[in-house]
Structure formats: C-alpha cells, structure tokens
Design an enzyme around this catalytic site. Structure first.
Site, PDB file in Angstrom:
ATOM      1  CB  CYS A 250      58.462 -68.775  51.308  1.00 13.34           C
ATOM      2  SG  CYS A 250      57.981 -67.098  51.766  1.00 13.34           S
TER       3      CYS A 250
ATOM      4  CB  CYS B 114      60.565 -65.904  50.371  1.00 13.41           C
ATOM      5  SG  CYS B 114      59.849 -66.043  52.013  1.00 13.41           S
ATOM      6  CG  ASP B 115      62.060 -68.115  47.392  1.00 15.65           C
ATOM      7  OD1 ASP B 115      62.845 -67.211  47.716  1.00 15.65           O
ATOM      8  OD2 ASP B 115      61.997 -69.213  47.979  1.00 15.65           O
TER       9      ASP B 115
END
Length: 316
Positions: A132, A135-136
């Site tokens: 992701c 997300c990261d």
C-alpha cells in the site's frame, strides 16, 4: 438467534460492531483467521485521525476491539465455511460445523493483497515490504523504492511514490505492460521512474542487520541474476476480495467484490450489508473502511427497527 452478525473484523467490522453494540443489538463478531484484518500486519499507522504521533496497527485494532466489547459485542474466533441467505433467519456455518442464526448480516471480510510468494517477502512485510503506497510511502522519504507489477495499480503506485522516494524502479517480468496506455505514459514521463522490465523477481534481499537492501531478479533475456538495490519493495499485483465463502448468494462484480447500492451498504439480499475493502475497489484505507462500517451498522439498525426499506431498485 442473533439480531446481527458481523463477519470479519478490521476497521470496518469493528466500527460496525461498536455502533451495533451501542444500539443494544448485542452483535456477534466472527473474527476469522486474521483478527483485526490487514492492519495487524502494519507497523506504524500515521494517517488514522486522533493519533498525532502514530500508532501500531495491531494496537489500533486492539483498541477498536476493546471498545466494541465494552458496549456488549460478542466475539467468536473461527472461519465461516458457508452461508444460507435463501430464507429467514439467515444461517451461518462456522468451522467445526456449528450453525448460527441471525436476522441480519454485515459482511466485512476485506480483501487480501496478492503476494509473489518469493523468499524474504512475507518475512519483511511492514519492515521494508508493503502492498500500500498510500499507507507506507511516507516512511521511504528520500529512499530508493521498487514497485513490482505491470498493471494500472503498479503505474499509479509508482507515480505516487515518487513524491517521497529519490527513485522508483518498476520491475515487471514481461517486456510489455498490462497497464492502460495513459497510465504507462504518465509513468514513462516521470523522471524519477526507472524501468527493469523482462525481469522475474526471485527474492527480497536484506543485509546483515535484516534491513531490506534490494530485490534479486532474473534477467529473462540473459538468464543472469541481478540485484536491484532499494530500501523499499512495494508489491502491486492486485487484491483478492474474501468472498468465496458466499458462493453466489450475494451479487459481486467480475473480480469478486460485493456490489452495494451507491451511497449505502445495501447488497442485493434484503438484510445483508457490506462494508470495508470487500466492497471498496478504490480507496482501501482504514479510515474509509471505518466510515463504511458506521454506515453498515446504521443501515442495519434502521432496517431492524423497520424505518428503512431495503431498496435495491436501479441496480443491475
């Protein structure tokens, strides 16, 4: 017989459980084999509102679970083998053969990221390997990143990650990409994106301290092994919605995602609702999953009290 059963946890299922429990509906939550969902494999979560210093994924899920339990939600570990939505009450069979009956069901079983299955991949999820970018990506500021994949999602992830990375190398096992022409052009015009096509990923490689240092690949043209150096590896080969246990009792799209009426969590089965990644092909974020869990619980509550008609009109 239960008034509501929530199948699956994660932000969507747990939020639904919190709202149902606060409405005195005493929901049963069936946790499955990975209680807490995909966030339990995520280390630091920095984009969930209310945690300015970030929070560990498993800790966030534990907070949500305790909150649901506080209001009276019941939890049951196990996997749902099959469901029967053909009559009332609905029947849900969990592993071991036990059959549960319920007036309504909220499906929040999520979607599982596809992995390559190569050495070093699973061992380093959350420690240099991710699925992701949204997300990261922030954690890889000014670092080298590899994106594995050849479809639209891989192109999109590569372009997004250039906001943070010093460079992004796109690895694909074929010479040609599956991505649409416009997505390919966007990636090709990005000066930070490098290309390692016709290379088969073999292993995520770490240094002596266990820190990701690159991806070992096979050059399919020369049959030689190479090391593509990077501090982060993003696998972007798609997701699989966890809907096989439903059979064909709930309408899904061509990829297996549950179809809901736009703006609601209503499925084509009256009294069955869906929330989270199992019906979300676009956002796939913890906060949007939690929001849809709230929606599902409110739709379910209104349905049970008779103040909402389960209207599926206008859907295919």
């Amino acid at each position: 017989m239960y008034k509501a059963i929530v199948v699956g946890t994660g932000p969507a299922g747990l939020t639904a459980a919190i709202y149902l429990a606060r409405a005195n509906l005493n929901p049963l939550v069936i946790e499955g084999t990975q209680p807490g969902g995909q966030l339990t494999t995520t280390t630091e979560v920095e984009n969930f509102p209310g945690f300015p210093d970030g929070i560990q994924g498993p800790e966030l899920m534990e907070h949500m679970r305790k909150q649901a339990e506080r209001f009276g939600a019941e939890f049951r570990s196990g996997w749902v083998d099959k469901v029967d939505f053909s009559g009332r009450p609905f029947k849900i069979q969990i592993e071991g053969g036990e059959e549960l009956e319920t007036e309504t069901v909220i499906l929040s079983t999520g979607a599982s990221a596809k992995y390559l299955g190569i050495p070093g991949e699973q061992d380093n999820v959350g420690r240099g390997v991710s699925t992701c970018a949204t997300c990261d990506g922030f954690f890889f500021r000014n670092k080298r990143i590899i994106v594995i994949g050849g479809g639209d999602s891989a192109m999109e992830e590569a372009n997004f990650l250039t906001r943070f990375a010093s460079s992004v190398t796109l690895v694909h096992r074929r010479d040609e990409l599956r991505a649409s022409k416009i997505m390919q052009e966007r990636a090709q015009s990005n000066e930070k994106v490098k290309w390692a096509l016709n290379r088969t990923p073999l292993e995520v490689v770490t240094n002596e301290n266990g820190i990701v240092k690159g991806l070992k690949v096979r050059n399919n043209a020369t049959n030689q092994e190479e090391l593509v150096e990077a501090e982060g590896v993003f696998v972007a080969i798609g997701h699989t919605p966890n809907t096989k246990f439903l059979g064909e009792q709930v309408q899904t799209d061509d990829h297996g995602y549950i179809v809901v009426k736009p703006g609601t969590t209503l499925t084509n089965v009256e009294g069955v609702f869906a929330c989270g990644d199992v019906q979300d092909t676009r956002y796939r974020q913890a906060v949007t999953a939690a929001g849809s869990g709230c929606m599902a619980a409110m739709d379910c509550e209104k349905y049970l009290e008779g103040s909402m008609v389960h209207d599926w009109s206008g859907m295919l």
